[in-house]
Design an enzyme around this catalytic site. Structure first.
Site, PDB file in Angstrom:
ATOM      1  N   ARG A  26      -9.328  -0.838   4.880  1.00 43.46           N
ATOM      2  CA  ARG A  26      -8.006   1.178   4.352  1.00 43.46           C
ATOM      3  C   ARG A  26      -6.501   0.408   4.139  1.00 43.46           C
ATOM      4  O   ARG A  26      -5.828   1.043   2.881  1.00 43.46           O
ATOM      5  CB  ARG A  26      -7.349   1.764   5.860  1.00 43.46           C
ATOM      6  CG  ARG A  26      -8.416   2.724   5.433  1.00 43.46           C
ATOM      7  CD  ARG A  26      -7.856   4.790   6.434  1.00 43.46           C
ATOM      8  NE  ARG A  26      -6.796   4.639   6.099  1.00 43.46           N
ATOM      9  CZ  ARG A  26      -5.720   4.788   6.459  1.00 43.46           C
ATOM     10  NH1 ARG A  26      -5.600   4.876   7.802  1.00 43.46           N
ATOM     11  NH2 ARG A  26      -4.458   5.726   5.541  1.00 43.46           N
ATOM     12  N   CYS A  84      -5.020   7.489   9.826  1.00 44.39           N
ATOM     13  CA  CYS A  84      -4.820   7.154  11.054  1.00 44.39           C
ATOM     14  C   CYS A  84      -4.561   8.617  12.260  1.00 44.39           C
ATOM     15  O   CYS A  84      -3.215   8.979  12.125  1.00 44.39           O
ATOM     16  CB  CYS A  84      -3.702   5.808  11.200  1.00 44.39           C
ATOM     17  SG  CYS A  84      -4.835   4.563  10.405  1.00 44.39           S
ATOM     18  N   ILE A 143       8.327   6.548  16.859  1.00 40.08           N
ATOM     19  CA  ILE A 143       8.445   7.230  15.436  1.00 40.08           C
ATOM     20  C   ILE A 143       6.590   8.450  15.419  1.00 40.08           C
ATOM     21  O   ILE A 143       7.100   9.043  15.907  1.00 40.08           O
ATOM     22  CB  ILE A 143       8.209   6.870  14.538  1.00 40.08           C
ATOM     23  CG1 ILE A 143       9.005   5.485  14.444  1.00 40.08           C
ATOM     24  CG2 ILE A 143       7.352   7.147  13.064  1.00 40.08           C
ATOM     25  CD1 ILE A 143      10.512   5.835  13.292  1.00 40.08           C
ATOM     26  N   ARG A 170       1.327  14.214  12.649  1.00 40.13           N
ATOM     27  CA  ARG A 170       1.641  14.006  12.017  1.00 40.13           C
ATOM     28  C   ARG A 170       2.302  15.560  10.851  1.00 40.13           C
ATOM     29  O   ARG A 170       1.559  15.735  10.076  1.00 40.13           O
ATOM     30  CB  ARG A 170       0.544  12.944  10.806  1.00 40.13           C
ATOM     31  CG  ARG A 170       0.529  12.113  11.476  1.00 40.13           C
ATOM     32  CD  ARG A 170       0.011  10.872  11.308  1.00 40.13           C
ATOM     33  NE  ARG A 170       0.330  10.031  10.664  1.00 40.13           N
ATOM     34  CZ  ARG A 170       0.123   9.086   9.596  1.00 40.13           C
ATOM     35  NH1 ARG A 170      -0.642   8.242   9.881  1.00 40.13           N
ATOM     36  NH2 ARG A 170       1.870   8.299   9.049  1.00 40.13           N
ATOM     37  N   ASP A 201       4.732   0.598  11.890  1.00 45.47           N
ATOM     38  CA  ASP A 201       4.177   0.172  11.600  1.00 45.47           C
ATOM     39  C   ASP A 201       3.159  -1.524  12.272  1.00 45.47           C
ATOM     40  O   ASP A 201       2.755  -2.139  11.844  1.00 45.47           O
ATOM     41  CB  ASP A 201       3.554  -0.454  10.207  1.00 45.47           C
ATOM     42  CG  ASP A 201       2.900   1.304   9.169  1.00 45.47           C
ATOM     43  OD1 ASP A 201       2.701   1.966   9.994  1.00 45.47           O
ATOM     44  OD2 ASP A 201       2.702   1.202   8.086  1.00 45.47           O
ATOM     45  N   LYS A 227       0.367  -1.138  -0.325  1.00 46.96           N
ATOM     46  CA  LYS A 227      -0.023  -0.103  -0.099  1.00 46.96           C
ATOM     47  C   LYS A 227       0.738   1.462   0.022  1.00 46.96           C
ATOM     48  O   LYS A 227       0.654   2.186  -0.939  1.00 46.96           O
ATOM     49  CB  LYS A 227      -0.464   0.042   1.249  1.00 46.96           C
ATOM     50  CG  LYS A 227      -1.885   0.800   1.735  1.00 46.96           C
ATOM     51  CD  LYS A 227      -2.682   1.705   2.724  1.00 46.96           C
ATOM     52  CE  LYS A 227      -1.562   1.922   4.226  1.00 46.96           C
ATOM     53  NZ  LYS A 227      -1.466   3.083   4.373  1.00 46.96           N
ATOM     54  N   ASN A 228       1.869   0.901   0.108  1.00 44.14           N
ATOM     55  CA  ASN A 228       2.507   2.529   0.734  1.00 44.14           C
ATOM     56  C   ASN A 228       3.583   2.695   0.118  1.00 44.14           C
ATOM     57  O   ASN A 228       4.112   3.635  -0.054  1.00 44.14           O
ATOM     58  CB  ASN A 228       3.362   2.513   1.947  1.00 44.14           C
ATOM     59  CG  ASN A 228       1.857   2.983   3.607  1.00 44.14           C
ATOM     60  OD1 ASN A 228       1.289   2.949   3.228  1.00 44.14           O
ATOM     61  ND2 ASN A 228       2.583   3.159   4.876  1.00 44.14           N
TER      62      ASN A 228
END
Ligand code: UD1
Length: 430
Positions: free
Chosen positions: A397, A117, A327, A122, A305, A22-23
């Site tokens: 998602r 999220c 993070i 962010r 993640d 996805k990323n």
């Protein structure tokens, strides 16, 4: 509202095919805007975030044709605007990627501020710093990032923090700037490398992706390309930890083992056996898990993640573990939900002190975000009795057919949308 109903207790056993990352897909779809020619993309995951981004680029006149569930053809030769106003794009973090892509090609972009999220602050200051360093004006107004440049000129950019998004965004804009851009303290994640490879396959001149110094020699124009997206290392890691949590035996197929090194190292530390082949990884968990300490770090460190997934495993280990999240500052929101299932976790700042319990108990829980949601599902898979997981839209998602892939591994899980369906599942499973 869709939910998962789960009857825990079955170890996960079998093979699971891992989809495209996805990323990596998100910046690659945005970068497809950087050429007037047609781009063919394979191994694209069919998940909410990629579908939202495709719709958003379609809204400005980009031609998007799905040639298969995981294949898409994109032509951005005739866009009618550099302003994206699509409402849904605000929901995803990758909303910022069309900014770098369109700034590079059209020297102008207006795109909604990113969502994604709620796992902490962010910020996008490094994206803005990078665009400005290349010569663009950037303002934030009415919920949009507006950026415009007469010309973009390559320069030296030192990122104040290691940011996947900022590295990717600046790389896209710089690929069509005049002269050479050097990004220092760049992110090294596999998806950063995948985007660089994609752009290079279109004729860009990007060197050093995968190290912390990326050199981008701008080109005037990019032609079309055909490209296959890399496998999703977080989807793979999630199934690998699901094997550990359920004392199962799972082989993840179509993976790049190198991308999973930090994950396999931790699985071995906690007592799992790992078998590696060219593009598969088998995880066997036959004994009670051992505790460990883990700190999330930029790649090649342990991914943030994967933090909830390892915490779910450690909360069943024999002894005390420490998980440090370096993070995102708000990434322990799942702890309250896991506590409902009997976990013993104390959060102090960015550290979770986890005292392992022998088993989880079933509960009705809520997915607080994408990765934590998937992790909570793995906990429910090992709890005795029926659990219901709410807010699975977060999980969807980023995970394609999550429940179907788990069913294939022997999990008793169903996607339901009413109390009646939950009752039917309970009657059927018994
Ligand atoms: C991406 C991933 C996300 C992953 C994260 C870290 C996507 C769509 N999302 O998110 O799944 O968890 O990388 O691997 O690919 N920061 C700043 N200023 C900036 C940018 C970032 O201070 O301009 C900070 C962030 O607040 C965070 C850290 O840097 O603390 C890392 O963020 P970043 O790598 O940018 O994450 P994302 O690209 O948002």
């Amino acid at each position: 509202m869709e939910q998962y109903v789960i009857k825990g207790g079955n170890p996960l056993v079998g093979e699971v095919e891992i989809g495209g990352s996805k990323n990596a897909a998100l910046p690659i779809l945005a970068a497809a805007l950087m050429t007037d020619e047609t781009v063919y993309i394979e191994n694209m995951p069919d998940v909410f975030d990629t579908n939202v981004l495709l719709k958003a680029i379609e809204s400005i006149g980009v031609i998007v044709k799905r040639t298969g569930r995981h294949s898409v053809m994109i032509n951005a030769g005739n866009i009618n605007s550099v302003i994206i106003t699509d409402e849904n794009i605000k929901k995803i973090r990758a909303a910022y990627y069309p900014t770098g892509a369109m700034l590079g090609k059209y020297k102008e972009a207006q795109v909604p501020l990113p969502g994604g999220c709620d796992i902490g602050c962010r910020a996008i200051d490094q994206h803005i710093k990078g665009f400005k360093a290349l010569g663009a004006d950037v303002v934030i107004e009415h919920g949009l990032i507006k950026t415009k440049a007469e010309r973009l000129v390559g320069t030296h950019i030192y990122m104040d923090c290691v940011s996947v998004g900022a590295t990717i965004n600046v790389m896209m804009a710089a690929a069509l700037a005049e002269g050479t851009t050097i990004i220092e303290n760049a992110a090294k994640e596999p998806h950063v490398v995948d985007l660089a490879n994609f752009l290079n396959s279109m004729g860009a001149n990007i060197k050093g992706a995968g190290t912390d110094v990326i050199r981008i020699k701008g080109v005037v124009k990019l032609p079309g390309t055909e490209y296959t997206i890399i496998p999703d290392q977080i989807e793979a890691g999630t199934f690998m930890f699901a094997a550990a949590v359920t004392k199962g035996d799972v082989t993840v197929k179509n993976v790049i083992p190198k991308h999973l090194e930090s994950i396999t190292a931790k699985l071995m530390e906690i007592g799992c056996e790992i078998e590696e082949s060219d593009d598969c990884m088998r995880v066997v968990a036959s004994k009670r898990l051992k505790p460990t300490h883990v700190k999330t770090l930029p790649y090649p460190g342990f991914p943030t993640d994967m933090q909830p997934q390892i915490a779910v495993a450690l909360a069943m280990a024999q002894g005390t573990s420490i998980v440090t999240e370096s993070i995102f500052e708000n990434r322990f929101k799942y702890v309250d939900e896991l506590t409902k299932m009997g976990a013993n976790i104390k959060v102090e700042g960015n550290t979770a002190i986890i005292t392992g319990v022998s088993h989880y108990t079933n509960a009705n829980i809520q997915a607080p975000d994408l990765r934590a949601g998937a992790a909570l599902v793995t906990a429910a898979l090992t709890a005795d009795g029926f659990s219901v997981v709410d807010e699975i839209r977060f999980i969807e998602r980023g995970y394609e057919d999550f429940h179907l892939k788990l069913q294939n591994l022997g999990a008793q899980i169903e996607r339901v949308s009413s109390e009646k369906e939950i009752q039917k599942f309970k009657l059927r499973i018994g």
